[in-house]
Design a protein around this motif. Structure first.
Motif, PDB file in Angstrom:
ATOM      1  N   GLU A  46     -12.755  17.956   2.817  1.00 59.18           N
ATOM      2  CA  GLU A  46     -12.851  17.843   1.121  1.00 59.18           C
ATOM      3  C   GLU A  46     -11.375  17.851   0.840  1.00 59.18           C
ATOM      4  OE1 GLU A  46     -15.396  21.024   0.147  1.00 59.18           O
ATOM      5  OE2 GLU A  46     -17.193  20.069   1.130  1.00 59.18           O
ATOM      6  N   TYR A  47     -11.407  17.107  -0.522  1.00 56.90           N
ATOM      7  CA  TYR A  47     -10.035  16.846  -1.189  1.00 56.90           C
ATOM      8  C   TYR A  47     -10.122  17.432  -2.675  1.00 56.90           C
ATOM      9  CZ  TYR A  47      -9.705  13.943   2.838  1.00 56.90           C
ATOM     10  OH  TYR A  47      -9.765  13.382   4.037  1.00 56.90           O
ATOM     11  N   THR A  48      -8.901  18.005  -3.103  1.00 59.52           N
ATOM     12  CA  THR A  48      -8.886  18.309  -4.700  1.00 59.52           C
ATOM     13  C   THR A  48      -8.763  16.861  -5.384  1.00 59.52           C
ATOM     14  OG1 THR A  48      -6.559  18.260  -4.445  1.00 59.52           O
ATOM     15  CG2 THR A  48      -7.623  20.429  -3.973  1.00 59.52           C
ATOM     16  N   SER A  49      -8.756  16.899  -6.555  1.00 58.63           N
ATOM     17  CA  SER A  49      -8.933  15.716  -7.409  1.00 58.63           C
ATOM     18  C   SER A  49      -7.314  15.226  -7.265  1.00 58.63           C
ATOM     19  CB  SER A  49      -8.958  16.053  -8.882  1.00 58.63           C
ATOM     20  OG  SER A  49      -7.979  16.979  -9.318  1.00 58.63           O
ATOM     21  N   ASP A  50      -6.384  16.021  -6.716  1.00 60.47           N
ATOM     22  CA  ASP A  50      -4.952  15.160  -6.548  1.00 60.47           C
ATOM     23  C   ASP A  50      -4.738  14.908  -5.077  1.00 60.47           C
ATOM     24  OD1 ASP A  50      -4.613  17.894  -5.948  1.00 60.47           O
ATOM     25  OD2 ASP A  50      -2.562  17.848  -6.677  1.00 60.47           O
ATOM     26  N   GLY A  51      -5.751  14.810  -4.347  1.00 58.24           N
ATOM     27  CA  GLY A  51      -5.910  14.290  -3.158  1.00 58.24           C
ATOM     28  C   GLY A  51      -5.194  15.418  -2.057  1.00 58.24           C
ATOM     29  N   GLN A  52      -5.218  16.762  -2.410  1.00 56.49           N
ATOM     30  CA  GLN A  52      -5.066  17.613  -1.381  1.00 56.49           C
ATOM     31  C   GLN A  52      -6.240  17.967  -0.410  1.00 56.49           C
ATOM     32  OE1 GLN A  52      -2.218  20.825  -2.201  1.00 56.49           O
ATOM     33  NE2 GLN A  52      -1.994  20.265  -4.277  1.00 56.49           N
ATOM     34  N   LEU A  53      -5.931  18.145   0.658  1.00 50.04           N
ATOM     35  CA  LEU A  53      -7.147  18.615   1.883  1.00 50.04           C
ATOM     36  C   LEU A  53      -7.456  20.110   1.538  1.00 50.04           C
ATOM     37  CD1 LEU A  53      -8.984  17.607   4.284  1.00 50.04           C
ATOM     38  CD2 LEU A  53      -7.135  18.796   5.571  1.00 50.04           C
ATOM     39  N   ARG A  54      -8.802  20.277   1.317  1.00 51.04           N
ATOM     40  CA  ARG A  54      -9.274  21.618   1.246  1.00 51.04           C
ATOM     41  C   ARG A  54      -9.251  22.187   2.673  1.00 51.04           C
ATOM     42  NH1 ARG A  54     -10.593  22.809  -3.931  1.00 51.04           N
ATOM     43  NH2 ARG A  54     -11.384  21.251  -5.191  1.00 51.04           N
ATOM     44  N   LEU A  55      -8.703  23.720   2.963  1.00 48.92           N
ATOM     45  CA  LEU A  55      -8.945  23.950   4.357  1.00 48.92           C
ATOM     46  C   LEU A  55     -10.512  24.314   4.671  1.00 48.92           C
ATOM     47  CD1 LEU A  55      -7.538  25.100   7.000  1.00 48.92           C
ATOM     48  CD2 LEU A  55      -7.211  27.397   5.748  1.00 48.92           C
ATOM     49  N   SER A  56     -11.054  23.927   5.762  1.00 52.38           N
ATOM     50  CA  SER A  56     -12.189  24.322   6.089  1.00 52.38           C
ATOM     51  C   SER A  56     -12.185  25.776   6.684  1.00 52.38           C
ATOM     52  CB  SER A  56     -12.696  23.504   7.431  1.00 52.38           C
ATOM     53  OG  SER A  56     -12.564  22.314   6.696  1.00 52.38           O
ATOM     54  N   HIS A 108      -5.622  18.108  11.326  1.00 51.10           N
ATOM     55  CA  HIS A 108      -5.666  16.795  11.959  1.00 51.10           C
ATOM     56  C   HIS A 108      -6.735  16.132  11.566  1.00 51.10           C
ATOM     57  CE1 HIS A 108      -3.974  13.627  15.179  1.00 51.10           C
ATOM     58  NE2 HIS A 108      -3.815  13.299  13.864  1.00 51.10           N
ATOM     59  N   VAL A 109      -7.083  15.186  10.439  1.00 49.83           N
ATOM     60  CA  VAL A 109      -7.983  14.715   9.921  1.00 49.83           C
ATOM     61  C   VAL A 109      -8.136  12.970  10.263  1.00 49.83           C
ATOM     62  CG1 VAL A 109      -9.428  14.145   8.057  1.00 49.83           C
ATOM     63  CG2 VAL A 109      -8.232  16.236   8.230  1.00 49.83           C
ATOM     64  N   LYS A 110      -9.381  12.755  10.509  1.00 53.06           N
ATOM     65  CA  LYS A 110      -9.693  11.214  10.826  1.00 53.06           C
ATOM     66  C   LYS A 110     -10.497  10.763   9.486  1.00 53.06           C
ATOM     67  CE  LYS A 110     -10.968   7.616  13.952  1.00 53.06           C
ATOM     68  NZ  LYS A 110     -11.535   7.319  15.340  1.00 53.06           N
ATOM     69  N   ASP A 111     -10.173   9.929   8.719  1.00 53.09           N
ATOM     70  CA  ASP A 111     -10.762   9.684   7.277  1.00 53.09           C
ATOM     71  C   ASP A 111     -10.710   8.278   7.046  1.00 53.09           C
ATOM     72  OD1 ASP A 111     -12.309   9.783   4.979  1.00 53.09           O
ATOM     73  OD2 ASP A 111     -11.566  11.760   4.494  1.00 53.09           O
ATOM     74  N   GLN A 112     -11.958   7.355   7.314  1.00 52.85           N
ATOM     75  CA  GLN A 112     -11.656   6.131   6.672  1.00 52.85           C
ATOM     76  C   GLN A 112     -11.627   6.027   5.331  1.00 52.85           C
ATOM     77  OE1 GLN A 112     -12.292   3.353   8.573  1.00 52.85           O
ATOM     78  NE2 GLN A 112     -11.964   2.098   7.055  1.00 52.85           N
ATOM     79  N   ALA A 113     -12.233   6.644   4.268  1.00 50.33           N
ATOM     80  CA  ALA A 113     -12.123   6.541   3.051  1.00 50.33           C
ATOM     81  C   ALA A 113     -10.815   6.880   2.523  1.00 50.33           C
ATOM     82  CB  ALA A 113     -13.336   7.563   2.333  1.00 50.33           C
ATOM     83  N   HIS A 114     -10.135   7.823   3.033  1.00 54.47           N
ATOM     84  CA  HIS A 114      -8.918   8.420   2.695  1.00 54.47           C
ATOM     85  C   HIS A 114      -7.562   7.694   3.204  1.00 54.47           C
ATOM     86  CE1 HIS A 114     -11.179  11.074   0.607  1.00 54.47           C
ATOM     87  NE2 HIS A 114     -10.448  11.472  -0.157  1.00 54.47           N
ATOM     88  N   PHE A 115      -7.753   7.435   4.537  1.00 56.34           N
ATOM     89  CA  PHE A 115      -6.641   7.105   5.084  1.00 56.34           C
ATOM     90  C   PHE A 115      -6.881   5.536   6.007  1.00 56.34           C
ATOM     91  CE2 PHE A 115      -7.011  11.557   5.661  1.00 56.34           C
ATOM     92  CZ  PHE A 115      -6.294  11.773   4.454  1.00 56.34           C
TER      93      PHE A 115
END
Lengths: 200, 200
Positions: free
Chosen positions: A33-43, A126-133
């Motif tokens: 999950e990300y903030t509106s400015d593209g930061q990752l929220r810690l799980s 470390h995140v793998k994310d089609q929508a973001h990267f």
């Protein structure tokens, strides 16, 4: 994940209590999950994820000198873990958390060796994310008590090291003892990793 | 759990692949299961449980000498973990698994320190079960590839050590960094443990 530790930990910070408090949160997130400015929220529920392994004083630098011992623990989200067990590959929305803890020695009945202390000295994702990267992986470091983080720039050497040496899809499956046999069986080890391992 | 390691491990055994294969099993058991002759069945999905901590070369014997390094990883069943997070106490049907793995050193990019090897060198279970042990705890050791085990006799010193030194209900919560703050907050630390800690 591991090699990024030495690059990213700028100042150790005490996170005592923070994970424990977050463990009772409802409706844990199932993907990044990300903030509106593209930061990752810690799980913050990552201690309920699947544990992969721990290291002790690991370093890729033989000259590394520390005045203390460290453990690192690696967790992966359960949804990604189940896919890996079935296929030997990481799906979209895979997330790893690397948690670094100080090592304590004498305490209670323990007379030798080390156990893990309460202080979290570093935390990286470390995140793998089609929508973001575009289906690629991104690193995020969470110093102090931060719960959101900007992506670490692609110029940092955590990316090149993971890409060059990760056994499966830029991840260090060679250090995860329950996953390595699966990758071998499923034939998902990177060619570069196999060549490197053969030359040792 | 930890102290029992040195007592129970009779012969290291390679269990490579065995856990990985079992990870895809359907309908994981939610509490302890026994054979008709009272042996405990190993919960082979324990790597999906909640990770508590790892130690490195831990020993209660200062004279302990080993020609190799060891990690121990401790897992608890998720149902029991959730109760502990809420209450600081272990419910009936709590199960711990202590997994001992050999430590490897140089490999891939790692130049210093240690990572966990594929070989499981020991596996022990600690169970709290009202129906079988009157609400008390029992230990079971699983040498080799065994998937059932007889209860370790109450005369073994794992029982007295856990009873005398365990921070909460005969368990070594003092070595589990995310649980210790909860036990303190909930006031569930044993009086004997608190006295011992105060005298250090």
């Amino acid at each position: 994940m591991r090699t990024a530790t030495k690059v990213l930990i700028i100042a150790p910070a005490i996170l005592l209590g923070w994970v424990a408090l977050s463990q009772t949160a409802k409706a844990p997130q199932l993907g990044p999950e990300y903030t509106s400015d593209g930061q990752l929220r810690l799980s913050t529920n990552y201690r309920e994820w699947v544990y992969l392994s721990s290291g002790f004083d690991m370093s890729y630098n033989p000259a590394m000198q520390m005045d203390h011992h460290m453990f690192d623990n690696v967790f992966v989200n359960p949804e990604a873990w189940r896919v890996f067990v079935a296929s030997g590959a990481w799906p979209d929305k895979t997330m790893f958390v690397l948690e670094v803890r100080g090592a304590e020695s004498r305490g209670s009945i323990n007379q030798k060796g080390n156990f893990q202390g309460a202080a979290v000295m570093g935390l990286e994702v470390h995140v793998k994310d089609q929508a973001h990267f575009g289906g690629k992986w991104a690193f995020f470091g969470f110093p102090g008590r931060d719960v959101t983080a900007k992506m670490i720039p692609l110029s940092e050497n955590c990316y090149s090291c993971h890409s060059d040496h990760g056994a499966v899809d830029t991840t260090f499956v060679q250090f995860y003892p329950t996953l390595m046999p699966i990758a071998k069986e499923k034939g998902t080890l990177e060619a570069a990793y196999q060549k490197e391992a053969a030359n040792r």
